[in-house]
Design a protein around this motif. Sequence first.
Motif, PDB file in Angstrom:
ATOM      1  N   LYS A  63      -2.260  14.366 -11.082  1.00 47.69           N
ATOM      2  CA  LYS A  63      -3.343  13.885 -10.656  1.00 47.69           C
ATOM      3  C   LYS A  63      -4.499  14.756 -10.248  1.00 47.69           C
ATOM      4  O   LYS A  63      -5.606  14.371 -10.326  1.00 47.69           O
ATOM      5  N   GLY A  64      -4.066  15.903  -9.541  1.00 49.38           N
ATOM      6  CA  GLY A  64      -5.114  16.762  -8.917  1.00 49.38           C
ATOM      7  C   GLY A  64      -5.617  16.385  -7.622  1.00 49.38           C
ATOM      8  O   GLY A  64      -5.805  17.389  -6.856  1.00 49.38           O
ATOM      9  N   PHE A  65      -5.445  15.157  -7.303  1.00 49.23           N
ATOM     10  CA  PHE A  65      -5.852  14.883  -5.873  1.00 49.23           C
ATOM     11  C   PHE A  65      -5.171  13.639  -5.660  1.00 49.23           C
ATOM     12  O   PHE A  65      -4.841  12.550  -6.505  1.00 49.23           O
ATOM     13  N   LEU A  66      -4.961  13.088  -4.435  1.00 46.06           N
ATOM     14  CA  LEU A  66      -3.977  12.041  -3.932  1.00 46.06           C
ATOM     15  C   LEU A  66      -5.237  11.217  -3.008  1.00 46.06           C
ATOM     16  O   LEU A  66      -5.865  11.786  -2.236  1.00 46.06           O
ATOM     17  N   LEU A  67      -5.300  10.103  -3.034  1.00 42.88           N
ATOM     18  CA  LEU A  67      -5.732   9.100  -2.060  1.00 42.88           C
ATOM     19  C   LEU A  67      -4.744   8.465  -1.018  1.00 42.88           C
ATOM     20  O   LEU A  67      -3.818   7.952  -1.526  1.00 42.88           O
ATOM     21  N   ALA A  68      -5.001   9.026   0.097  1.00 43.61           N
ATOM     22  CA  ALA A  68      -3.848   8.441   1.152  1.00 43.61           C
ATOM     23  C   ALA A  68      -4.606   7.409   1.765  1.00 43.61           C
ATOM     24  O   ALA A  68      -5.471   6.718   1.575  1.00 43.61           O
ATOM     25  N   ASP A  69      -3.647   6.656   2.867  1.00 42.89           N
ATOM     26  CA  ASP A  69      -4.001   5.282   3.375  1.00 42.89           C
ATOM     27  C   ASP A  69      -5.020   5.491   4.413  1.00 42.89           C
ATOM     28  O   ASP A  69      -5.526   6.649   4.571  1.00 42.89           O
ATOM     29  N   GLY A  70      -5.179   4.377   5.175  1.00 45.95           N
ATOM     30  CA  GLY A  70      -6.204   4.442   6.280  1.00 45.95           C
ATOM     31  C   GLY A  70      -5.465   4.304   7.506  1.00 45.95           C
ATOM     32  O   GLY A  70      -4.425   4.863   7.822  1.00 45.95           O
ATOM     33  N   ALA A  71      -6.046   3.660   8.527  1.00 49.09           N
ATOM     34  CA  ALA A  71      -5.505   3.306   9.913  1.00 49.09           C
ATOM     35  C   ALA A  71      -4.328   2.529  10.023  1.00 49.09           C
ATOM     36  O   ALA A  71      -4.362   1.673   9.123  1.00 49.09           O
ATOM     37  N   THR A  72      -3.676   2.778  10.920  1.00 49.69           N
ATOM     38  CA  THR A  72      -2.325   2.095  11.295  1.00 49.69           C
ATOM     39  C   THR A  72      -2.778   1.129  12.228  1.00 49.69           C
ATOM     40  O   THR A  72      -2.733  -0.366  12.276  1.00 49.69           O
ATOM     41  N   GLY A  73      -2.978   1.799  13.477  1.00 50.97           N
ATOM     42  CA  GLY A  73      -3.524   1.188  14.650  1.00 50.97           C
ATOM     43  C   GLY A  73      -4.614  -0.090  14.332  1.00 50.97           C
ATOM     44  O   GLY A  73      -4.430  -1.312  14.933  1.00 50.97           O
TER      45      GLY A  73
ATOM     46  N   PHE B 243       1.147   6.062   1.470  1.00 51.16           N
ATOM     47  CA  PHE B 243       0.960   5.353   2.518  1.00 51.16           C
ATOM     48  C   PHE B 243       1.817   5.915   3.715  1.00 51.16           C
ATOM     49  O   PHE B 243       2.942   6.395   3.445  1.00 51.16           O
ATOM     50  N   LEU B 244       1.373   5.803   5.063  1.00 52.13           N
ATOM     51  CA  LEU B 244       2.252   6.246   5.961  1.00 52.13           C
ATOM     52  C   LEU B 244       3.000   5.084   6.687  1.00 52.13           C
ATOM     53  O   LEU B 244       2.474   4.012   6.660  1.00 52.13           O
ATOM     54  N   THR B 245       4.226   5.396   6.917  1.00 46.82           N
ATOM     55  CA  THR B 245       5.066   4.296   7.545  1.00 46.82           C
ATOM     56  C   THR B 245       4.568   4.119   8.994  1.00 46.82           C
ATOM     57  O   THR B 245       3.824   4.929   9.782  1.00 46.82           O
ATOM     58  N   ASN B 246       4.899   2.976   9.632  1.00 46.52           N
ATOM     59  CA  ASN B 246       4.582   2.449  10.973  1.00 46.52           C
ATOM     60  C   ASN B 246       5.586   3.217  12.016  1.00 46.52           C
ATOM     61  O   ASN B 246       6.374   2.428  12.641  1.00 46.52           O
ATOM     62  N   SER B 247       5.613   4.444  12.084  1.00 48.73           N
ATOM     63  CA  SER B 247       6.542   5.118  12.830  1.00 48.73           C
ATOM     64  C   SER B 247       5.974   6.359  13.655  1.00 48.73           C
ATOM     65  O   SER B 247       6.688   7.099  14.366  1.00 48.73           O
ATOM     66  N   PHE B 248       4.539   6.269  13.953  1.00 48.24           N
ATOM     67  CA  PHE B 248       4.072   7.304  14.663  1.00 48.24           C
ATOM     68  C   PHE B 248       4.439   7.546  16.039  1.00 48.24           C
ATOM     69  O   PHE B 248       4.796   8.731  16.372  1.00 48.24           O
TER      70      PHE B 248
ATOM     71  N   PRO C 226      -8.745  -1.775   4.599  1.00 50.05           N
ATOM     72  CA  PRO C 226      -8.582  -1.708   3.170  1.00 50.05           C
ATOM     73  C   PRO C 226      -9.982  -1.728   2.341  1.00 50.05           C
ATOM     74  O   PRO C 226      -9.852  -1.039   1.303  1.00 50.05           O
ATOM     75  N   GLU C 227     -10.949  -2.200   2.729  1.00 53.36           N
ATOM     76  CA  GLU C 227     -12.217  -2.155   2.037  1.00 53.36           C
ATOM     77  C   GLU C 227     -12.863  -0.948   2.091  1.00 53.36           C
ATOM     78  O   GLU C 227     -13.391  -0.442   1.199  1.00 53.36           O
ATOM     79  N   HIS C 228     -12.490  -0.023   3.084  1.00 50.64           N
ATOM     80  CA  HIS C 228     -13.038   1.429   3.139  1.00 50.64           C
ATOM     81  C   HIS C 228     -12.277   2.068   1.832  1.00 50.64           C
ATOM     82  O   HIS C 228     -13.032   2.860   1.356  1.00 50.64           O
TER      83      HIS C 228
ATOM     84  N   THR D 134       2.663  -6.052   4.940  1.00 53.53           N
ATOM     85  CA  THR D 134       1.450  -6.431   4.602  1.00 53.53           C
ATOM     86  C   THR D 134       0.569  -5.228   4.866  1.00 53.53           C
ATOM     87  O   THR D 134      -0.276  -4.983   4.104  1.00 53.53           O
ATOM     88  N   LEU D 135       0.804  -4.397   5.899  1.00 53.46           N
ATOM     89  CA  LEU D 135      -0.001  -3.290   6.005  1.00 53.46           C
ATOM     90  C   LEU D 135       0.049  -2.311   4.868  1.00 53.46           C
ATOM     91  O   LEU D 135      -0.689  -1.729   4.319  1.00 53.46           O
ATOM     92  N   TYR D 136       1.264  -2.036   4.438  1.00 52.22           N
ATOM     93  CA  TYR D 136       1.642  -1.172   3.342  1.00 52.22           C
ATOM     94  C   TYR D 136       1.020  -1.609   2.107  1.00 52.22           C
ATOM     95  O   TYR D 136       0.239  -0.738   1.348  1.00 52.22           O
ATOM     96  N   LYS D 137       1.252  -2.916   1.741  1.00 52.96           N
ATOM     97  CA  LYS D 137       0.921  -3.357   0.528  1.00 52.96           C
ATOM     98  C   LYS D 137      -0.642  -3.552   0.678  1.00 52.96           C
ATOM     99  O   LYS D 137      -1.284  -3.267  -0.568  1.00 52.96           O
ATOM    100  N   ASP D 138      -1.547  -3.706   1.670  1.00 53.83           N
ATOM    101  CA  ASP D 138      -2.662  -3.710   1.532  1.00 53.83           C
ATOM    102  C   ASP D 138      -3.557  -2.166   1.130  1.00 53.83           C
ATOM    103  O   ASP D 138      -4.246  -2.028   0.450  1.00 53.83           O
TER     104      ASP D 138
END
Length: 342
Positions: free
Chosen positions: A12-22, A62-67, A284-286, A49-53
């Motif tokens: 793909k050349g670049f990847l979109l990562a996720d947003g905030a967890t907290g 997406f990052l897991t909820n394990s920070f 998610p809107e961002h 739901t966090l991941y699916k959003d």
Amino acid sequence: MSNIFEKLLSDKGFLLADGATGTNLFNMGLMSGDAPEMWNTDHPDRIRTLYKDAVDAGCDLFLTNSFGANASRLKLHDAARRAHELSRVAAEIGREVADTAGRPVIVAGSVGPTGEIMEPVGALSHSVAVEMFHETADGLKAGGADIGWLETISAPEEYRAAAEGFSLAGLPWCGTMSFDTAGRTMMGLTSADMVRMVDDLGDLAPLCFGANCGTGASDLLRTVLGFKAQGTERPVIAKGNAGIPKYHDGHIHYDGTPELMADYAVMARACGAQVIGGCCGTQPEHLRHMREALDTRTMTHPPALEEIVDRLGAFSSRGDGTGDDVREAPARRGSRRRRASR
């Protein structure tokens, strides 16, 4: 390619990562002072739901909820012995979401700092830090994480200890630091220092490195430009906050609009980042706006510092911490009226 991360980035050349967890978990009812990682077993539906959003918003990763799923942080909640379990469950839920996404999606096992200061300044020894990082990384791998994802690190000693922990677990990884102190990490590293540190890791080096969190999106892009100025060929991560935090009605809110984060995403790619996401305040809107902007808009040149200020807002400090005047620009509030090139 040996890993889904490398293959997808190459394709793909670049990847979109996720947003905030907290931020997103607070919106679901997490209370201040609670350990988000406990929700992996107490409220797995909310973590799903966090991941699916993030996936539904178009994220490739997406990052897991394990920070905070390490023994040092969890001991504050009388759960130090649950570090491996909570890491594993966080990744298991993520694996389920990714495997039913209908397209390739990377599960990145989030690993945050221990919360302690390492020797010689503090009391945490290198060997104990490596042991803690290994435990978390092993749990993430057992749960099905594709890669580990170290984030919000300030000290080079802790970054190196985490590198050893991932290696012991046999988990390829990416790693970011937070440049939140006048262009440096809290422990004094500059963007140039980080490039040298990553290069010096040799076989333990991450697949990808970069910056997350910090202050605003403007500062983070200046740090990315600092990475690229060193001539690094390793892929760079940009995961900036959605604007600046503001205290309102007893809560912290971030002032970055979806439109601002869309501009940030296009400019981050133009600065040289290949993995682009959001950190605190990014919802998610961002992410939907960032996905649309990255897919439909281009910017063919790295933005000048004045252009970053004009579109994303002022830097928090005049310089980027390196003493290089070339990397300085007036710390002023821009109009934000113009958009990144279409």
